[in-house]
Design a protein around this motif. Structure first.
Motif, PDB file in Angstrom:
ATOM      1  N   ARG A   8       0.812  -1.231   0.000  1.00 51.70           N
ATOM      2  CA  ARG A   8       0.000   0.000   0.000  1.00 51.70           C
ATOM      3  C   ARG A   8       0.845   1.281   0.000  1.00 51.70           C
ATOM      4  N   PRO A   9       1.950   1.374   0.796  1.00 49.59           N
ATOM      5  CA  PRO A   9       2.738   2.616   0.788  1.00 49.59           C
ATOM      6  C   PRO A   9       3.272   2.992  -0.598  1.00 49.59           C
ATOM      7  N   ALA A  10       3.452   1.995  -1.475  1.00 47.43           N
ATOM      8  CA  ALA A  10       3.946   2.295  -2.826  1.00 47.43           C
ATOM      9  C   ALA A  10       2.974   3.192  -3.585  1.00 47.43           C
ATOM     10  N   PHE A  11       1.693   3.085  -3.276  1.00 49.08           N
ATOM     11  CA  PHE A  11       0.686   3.920  -3.930  1.00 49.08           C
ATOM     12  C   PHE A  11       1.000   5.396  -3.701  1.00 49.08           C
ATOM     13  N   TYR A  12       1.325   5.736  -2.446  1.00 43.99           N
ATOM     14  CA  TYR A  12       1.506   7.144  -2.072  1.00 43.99           C
ATOM     15  C   TYR A  12       2.828   7.728  -2.542  1.00 43.99           C
TER      16      TYR A  12
END
Length: 197
Positions: free
Chosen positions: A45-49
């Motif tokens: 998920r952090p890769a999205f941001y």
């Protein structure tokens, strides 16, 4: 303990964009959450941001990318001078909608309830209106189109008609043959602008 290999930022961004487009082919924008998108990737998920602020930002990027494909059709004009040149513009437009119809439908629907998507989608359509108005004005100045035609409103009416028709025609299977759509649009535009067959 083995470390997970690092992803190339451009590759991870492309993966997220591709997954978002695939998601919008199947589901409405209101169901597109960060978790729903990231669960379809091989990324955390952090890769999205790293690439996007939120789902709205992601949708805007999808609009922008499709806008580049659609924008390539704007300069294919030639309505009054050469029928095949005119049909080429509609053919290119119809082919983009045939390829991305469900996504464009989802973004069009999202525009009715999301201000950011509405602004981006509206700007995309306005680019076409401005380009068409310029072409109409040029042909009007050359005496090919009657002088009393309202350039801006005619361009607006024709472009929004195309947007609705193409969205409906290509958002679900089976859709009409591209050439059939091209002939319908060309006939309407030629009749409206040049008053002939």
């Amino acid at each position: 303990m083995s470390r997970r290999p690092k992803h190339d930022p451009k590759e991870s961004e492309r993966e997220i964009l591709d997954v978002a487009e695939a998601f919008l082919r199947e589901r409405p924008f209101r169901e597109m959450t960060v978790d729903a998108v990231m669960s379809r990737t091989g990324l955390k998920r952090p890769a999205f941001y790293v690439h996007f602020r939120d789902r709205h930002d992601l949708a805007l990027r999808v609009v922008s990318e499709l806008g580049l494909e659609l924008g390539a059709m704007v300069d294919r004009w030639g309505m009054g001078a050469d029928p095949e040149s005119g049909k080429s513009a509609f053919r290119g437009l119809a082919e983009v909608y045939a390829k991305h119809g469900p996504v464009l439908r989802a973004l069009s629907e999202a525009a009715s309830s999301d201000e950011k998507v509405e602004a981006a989608y509206g700007a995309l359509v306005q680019r076409f209106i401005d380009a068409v108005a310029k072409h109409i004005a040029n042909d009007q100045a050359a005496g090919l189109i009657r002088a009393d035609l309202d350039v801006e409103e005619t361009a607006r009416a024709l472009v929004w008609m195309d947007e609705r028709y193409l969205t409906q025609a290509f958002s679900k299977e089976p859709h009409p043959e591209v050439e059939r759509v091209v002939n319908v649009l060309y006939g309407i535009w030629f009749s409206a602008l040049y008053g002939g067959d």
